[in-house]
Design a protein around this motif. Structure first.
Motif, mmCIF file in Angstrom:
data_model
loop_
_atom_site.group_PDB
_atom_site.id
_atom_site.type_symbol
_atom_site.label_atom_id
_atom_site.label_comp_id
_atom_site.label_asym_id
_atom_site.label_seq_id
_atom_site.Cartn_x
_atom_site.Cartn_y
_atom_site.Cartn_z
ATOM 1 N N GLY A 398 1.078 -1.212 0.131
ATOM 2 C CA GLY A 398 -0.139 0.107 0.064
ATOM 3 C C GLY A 398 0.843 1.140 -0.148
ATOM 4 O O GLY A 398 2.088 1.199 0.112
ATOM 5 N N TYR A 399 0.245 2.460 -0.267
ATOM 6 C CA TYR A 399 1.111 3.701 -0.193
ATOM 7 C C TYR A 399 1.386 4.235 1.212
ATOM 8 O O TYR A 399 0.170 4.044 2.017
ATOM 9 C CB TYR A 399 0.317 4.705 -1.130
ATOM 10 C CG TYR A 399 -0.041 4.301 -2.330
ATOM 11 C CD1 TYR A 399 1.380 4.351 -3.269
ATOM 12 C CD2 TYR A 399 -1.190 3.985 -3.184
ATOM 13 C CE1 TYR A 399 1.271 3.733 -4.486
ATOM 14 C CE2 TYR A 399 -1.090 3.592 -4.371
ATOM 15 C CZ TYR A 399 -0.140 3.432 -5.230
ATOM 16 O OH TYR A 399 -0.241 3.153 -6.571
ATOM 17 N N VAL A 400 2.449 4.855 1.313
ATOM 18 C CA VAL A 400 2.682 5.400 2.508
ATOM 19 C C VAL A 400 1.729 6.757 2.631
ATOM 20 O O VAL A 400 1.279 7.123 3.856
ATOM 21 C CB VAL A 400 4.130 5.777 2.670
ATOM 22 C CG1 VAL A 400 4.495 6.804 3.889
ATOM 23 C CG2 VAL A 400 4.999 4.490 2.950
ATOM 24 N N ARG A 401 1.724 7.577 1.679
ATOM 25 C CA ARG A 401 1.054 8.784 1.759
ATOM 26 C C ARG A 401 -0.185 8.831 0.917
ATOM 27 O O ARG A 401 -0.271 8.228 -0.189
ATOM 28 C CB ARG A 401 2.153 9.780 1.059
ATOM 29 C CG ARG A 401 3.535 10.026 1.586
ATOM 30 C CD ARG A 401 4.248 11.225 1.334
ATOM 31 N NE ARG A 401 4.602 10.937 -0.468
ATOM 32 C CZ ARG A 401 5.803 10.396 -0.577
ATOM 33 N NH1 ARG A 401 6.593 10.068 0.447
ATOM 34 N NH2 ARG A 401 6.170 9.895 -1.894
ATOM 35 N N GLU A 402 -1.071 9.233 1.444
ATOM 36 C CA GLU A 402 -2.364 9.553 0.664
ATOM 37 C C GLU A 402 -2.315 10.246 -0.484
ATOM 38 O O GLU A 402 -3.235 10.074 -1.383
ATOM 39 C CB GLU A 402 -3.640 9.893 1.838
ATOM 40 C CG GLU A 402 -4.832 9.933 1.255
ATOM 41 C CD GLU A 402 -6.096 10.039 2.194
ATOM 42 O OE1 GLU A 402 -7.182 10.113 1.712
ATOM 43 O OE2 GLU A 402 -5.509 10.444 3.459
ATOM 44 N N GLN A 403 -1.521 11.193 -0.621
ATOM 45 C CA GLN A 403 -1.471 11.791 -1.848
ATOM 46 C C GLN A 403 -1.056 11.250 -2.930
ATOM 47 O O GLN A 403 -1.525 11.548 -3.956
ATOM 48 C CB GLN A 403 -0.549 13.256 -1.596
ATOM 49 C CG GLN A 403 0.727 12.978 -1.297
ATOM 50 C CD GLN A 403 1.178 13.137 0.040
ATOM 51 O OE1 GLN A 403 0.441 12.757 1.072
ATOM 52 N NE2 GLN A 403 2.265 13.569 0.382
ATOM 53 N N ASP A 404 -0.209 10.176 -2.705
ATOM 54 C CA ASP A 404 0.139 9.077 -3.885
ATOM 55 C C ASP A 404 -0.964 8.576 -4.409
ATOM 56 O O ASP A 404 -1.228 8.286 -5.591
ATOM 57 C CB ASP A 404 1.285 8.505 -3.603
ATOM 58 C CG ASP A 404 2.720 9.124 -3.415
ATOM 59 O OD1 ASP A 404 2.965 10.071 -4.163
ATOM 60 O OD2 ASP A 404 3.426 8.666 -2.529
ATOM 61 N N TRP A 405 -1.835 8.013 -3.531
ATOM 62 C CA TRP A 405 -3.032 7.263 -3.904
ATOM 63 C C TRP A 405 -4.050 8.254 -4.573
ATOM 64 O O TRP A 405 -4.366 7.759 -5.551
ATOM 65 C CB TRP A 405 -3.615 6.930 -2.508
ATOM 66 C CG TRP A 405 -4.998 6.191 -2.815
ATOM 67 C CD1 TRP A 405 -6.179 6.591 -2.074
ATOM 68 C CD2 TRP A 405 -5.451 5.189 -3.747
ATOM 69 N NE1 TRP A 405 -7.314 5.893 -2.260
ATOM 70 C CE2 TRP A 405 -7.013 5.210 -3.630
ATOM 71 C CE3 TRP A 405 -5.292 4.559 -4.834
ATOM 72 C CZ2 TRP A 405 -7.803 4.476 -4.421
ATOM 73 C CZ3 TRP A 405 -6.053 3.824 -5.550
ATOM 74 C CH2 TRP A 405 -7.294 3.571 -5.385
ATOM 75 N N GLN A 406 -4.081 9.207 -4.168
ATOM 76 C CA GLN A 406 -5.180 10.343 -4.718
ATOM 77 C C GLN A 406 -4.536 10.677 -6.133
ATOM 78 O O GLN A 406 -5.471 10.949 -7.136
ATOM 79 C CB GLN A 406 -5.263 11.500 -3.761
ATOM 80 C CG GLN A 406 -6.016 11.126 -2.581
ATOM 81 C CD GLN A 406 -7.305 10.738 -2.663
ATOM 82 O OE1 GLN A 406 -8.096 10.614 -3.713
ATOM 83 N NE2 GLN A 406 -7.939 9.883 -1.560
ATOM 84 N N GLU A 407 -3.314 10.755 -6.309
ATOM 85 C CA GLU A 407 -2.792 11.219 -7.674
ATOM 86 C C GLU A 407 -3.077 10.159 -8.543
ATOM 87 O O GLU A 407 -3.248 10.181 -9.717
ATOM 88 C CB GLU A 407 -1.457 11.716 -7.556
ATOM 89 C CG GLU A 407 -0.810 12.248 -8.693
ATOM 90 C CD GLU A 407 0.555 12.807 -8.508
ATOM 91 O OE1 GLU A 407 1.082 13.082 -9.545
ATOM 92 O OE2 GLU A 407 1.028 12.758 -7.460
ATOM 93 N N PHE A 434 -3.255 4.212 5.305
ATOM 94 C CA PHE A 434 -2.030 5.001 4.834
ATOM 95 C C PHE A 434 -1.328 5.187 6.377
ATOM 96 O O PHE A 434 -1.858 5.714 7.341
ATOM 97 C CB PHE A 434 -2.570 6.278 4.375
ATOM 98 C CG PHE A 434 -2.823 6.052 2.926
ATOM 99 C CD1 PHE A 434 -2.279 5.452 1.923
ATOM 100 C CD2 PHE A 434 -4.409 6.555 2.543
ATOM 101 C CE1 PHE A 434 -2.731 5.209 0.708
ATOM 102 C CE2 PHE A 434 -4.708 5.869 1.395
ATOM 103 C CZ PHE A 434 -4.030 5.413 0.400
ATOM 104 N N ARG A 435 0.001 5.750 6.198
ATOM 105 C CA ARG A 435 0.835 5.925 7.343
ATOM 106 C C ARG A 435 1.325 7.374 7.134
ATOM 107 O O ARG A 435 1.461 7.644 6.033
ATOM 108 C CB ARG A 435 2.034 4.783 7.608
ATOM 109 C CG ARG A 435 1.557 3.444 7.650
ATOM 110 C CD ARG A 435 0.688 3.160 8.899
ATOM 111 N NE ARG A 435 1.290 3.604 10.070
ATOM 112 C CZ ARG A 435 0.420 3.653 11.218
ATOM 113 N NH1 ARG A 435 -0.752 2.874 11.367
ATOM 114 N NH2 ARG A 435 0.974 4.024 12.319
ATOM 115 N N SER A 436 1.683 7.842 8.282
ATOM 116 C CA SER A 436 2.416 9.195 7.973
ATOM 117 C C SER A 436 3.748 8.890 7.320
ATOM 118 O O SER A 436 4.412 7.691 7.737
ATOM 119 C CB SER A 436 2.787 9.685 9.505
ATOM 120 O OG SER A 436 3.649 8.858 10.175
ATOM 121 N N SER A 437 4.669 9.656 6.824
ATOM 122 C CA SER A 437 5.724 9.500 6.022
ATOM 123 C C SER A 437 6.886 9.698 7.112
ATOM 124 O O SER A 437 8.191 9.093 6.752
ATOM 125 C CB SER A 437 6.096 10.420 4.674
ATOM 126 O OG SER A 437 5.989 11.649 5.165
#
Length: 437
Positions: A398-407, A434-437
């Motif tokens: 999964g992605y660490v950062r939600e912004q990567d998923w949204q993009e 998602f986790r904090s980076s």
């Protein structure tokens, strides 16, 4: 398990993992292939061999030989075909990099061999996707399925990138075919430190923890035989799931039949947060396997600040990271019970989490993977204008950062529309993971 059954199990185990016997079997398979003019026997020999000299001799692609006949390889894929027929859609896979302009390829991370089979089997024209994405296959076992690699090489244009389950297999994988290239990361390295909140050592409940499914290759019997020679005052936790017809009840019965007299809590099919809670509440963790992939559970224990004991002769990828700061490699010759006693004595003075944070986390892994893929792209004259999205396993990719998923989300939606039989809409976990980076 009776004494006679234990002796039989140990004998079978010793024969299965004997390096000389594995090499002898490979040579016999090679000879059979020569007699039958069947190059698939060389493929099987290569997979089982554990000597570089033998591997070179039996490699079906030695001297530049072409890929094997597809019809001859397909019977080797029966296990993956069965999984596909039961559930054909992709899982445990992530887009780490979108395709870019002027032919710049994206990166698709595919966890485990059966998902590569799903991907390639489900695409009517694999080139329609694979001309846009490089694939990084994260393998689950060592050795991986060379039959699957042989089959995949027919459909994957250019380089097939592999994340080996064991660094000891990298040279063997890359020698198999010139279009195979390994990255240096392992599945056990994609762990986010923030998923673990360790308790102080003195406050921990369990002395020994084993996280492993109940399958025979996990070799619980060796732990139980050692426990029979250790103090009854120890508290032991076992976390696993049903496998090969074994259940929590049968595991407990085996422990008692082998003389393990300690207080023992056996947990079956626990949710991941509860597994992590117990990992953070245990003074030591053990792995008794002789062979598997990288073993994520062993490295999770380090982030829980729990020292790990692992057999010194284990063909397990994470053995690379067992050292004086993180645990102990257990010598069967000195006695597993003595080695476990020594580990328990040393445990209060070890700080495995700090070592793991400094060397192993998902942050280190994505930096290395990005560097290696970028460097290889440059060597091939390919564009690389964007780096990989940060990834961790929680417990699946999964992605660490939600912004990567949204993009990247529109790419998944587009792939679902284009290849609905392969890419489900729920391929990526929900935002709560998602986790904090």
């Amino acid at each position: 398990m009776s004494l006679m059954q234990l002796l039989q199990t140990r004998l079978k185990d010793g024969l299965t993992h004997h390096r000389g016997l594995r090499n002898a079997k490979a040579l016999l398979q090679h000879a059979a292939g020569v007699v039958r003019r069947d190059p698939v026997q060389d493929l099987l020999a290569y997979q089982g061999a554990e000597s570089p000299w033998i591997e070179k001799r039996v490699n079906p692609h030695r001297d530049g030989k072409a890929l094997l006949n597809e019809a001859a390889v397909i019977p080797l894929l029966g296990r993956y075909r069965q999984i596909y027929e039961g559930d054909p859609v992709l899982s445990r896979s992530l887009i780490l990099k979108p395709p870019g302009p002027d032919g710049e390829k994206g990166v698709l991370y595919v966890a485990f061999e059966y998902n590569l089979y799903r991907l390639l089997r489900g695409l009517a024209e694999p080139a329609a996707l694979l001309n846009r994405y490089n694939v990084v296959l994260s393998t689950s076992w060592s050795p991986t399925s060379y039959g699957l690699l042989e089959w995949a090489l027919r459909m994957v244009p250019g380089t097939l990138y592999l994340e080996a389950g064991n660094p000891a297999e990298i040279a063997k994988l890359e020698a198999y075919h010139p279009r195979i290239r390994c990255v240096s990361t392992m599945p056990c390295e994609w762990i986010h430190p923030d998923n673990f909140t360790p308790k102080p050592h003195a406050d921990r409940t369990y002395d020994i923890l084993m996280v492993a499914n109940w399958a025979p290759f996990k070799r619980h019997y060796e732990l139980f035989a050692a426990l029979a020679k250790l103090p009854a005052s120890l508290k032991v936790a076992l976390i696993g799931q049903k496998e090969a017809g074994r259940t929590a009840q049968s595991i407990t019965a085996t422990a008692r039949s082998l003389g393990a007299k300690q207080e023992m809590e056996v947990f079956e099919s626990l949710p991941i947060p509860q597994v992590r809670k117990i990992q953070c509440d245990s003074k030591t963790a053990v792995l008794m396997s002789r062979r598997e992939g990288s073993c994520v559970a062993a490295m999770e224990a380090l982030f829980a600040n729990t020292p790990v004991g692992m057999r010194a002769d284990a063909h397990v990828g994470s053995r690379k990271y067992i050292n004086k700061q993180t645990g102990r490699l257990l010598s069967p010759r000195r006695g597993i019970h003595r080695e476990l006693a020594a580990l328990l004595e040393a445990a209060p003075h070890l700080e495995p989490r700090q070592w793991a944070v400094d060397h192993l986390s998902c942050h280190h892994a994505i930096t290395r993977l990005n560097h290696e893929l970028k460097h290889h792209a440059a060597g091939l004259g390919q564009r690389w204008t964007r780096d990989l999205a940060a990834m961790c396993w929680n417990p699946y990719p999964g992605y660490v950062r939600e912004q990567d998923w949204q993009e990247l989300r529109p790419l998944y939606e587009g792939l679902h529309r284009e290849f609905p039989a392969v890419f489900p809409l729920n391929l990526v976990p929900p935002a709560g993971n998602f986790r904090s980076s």
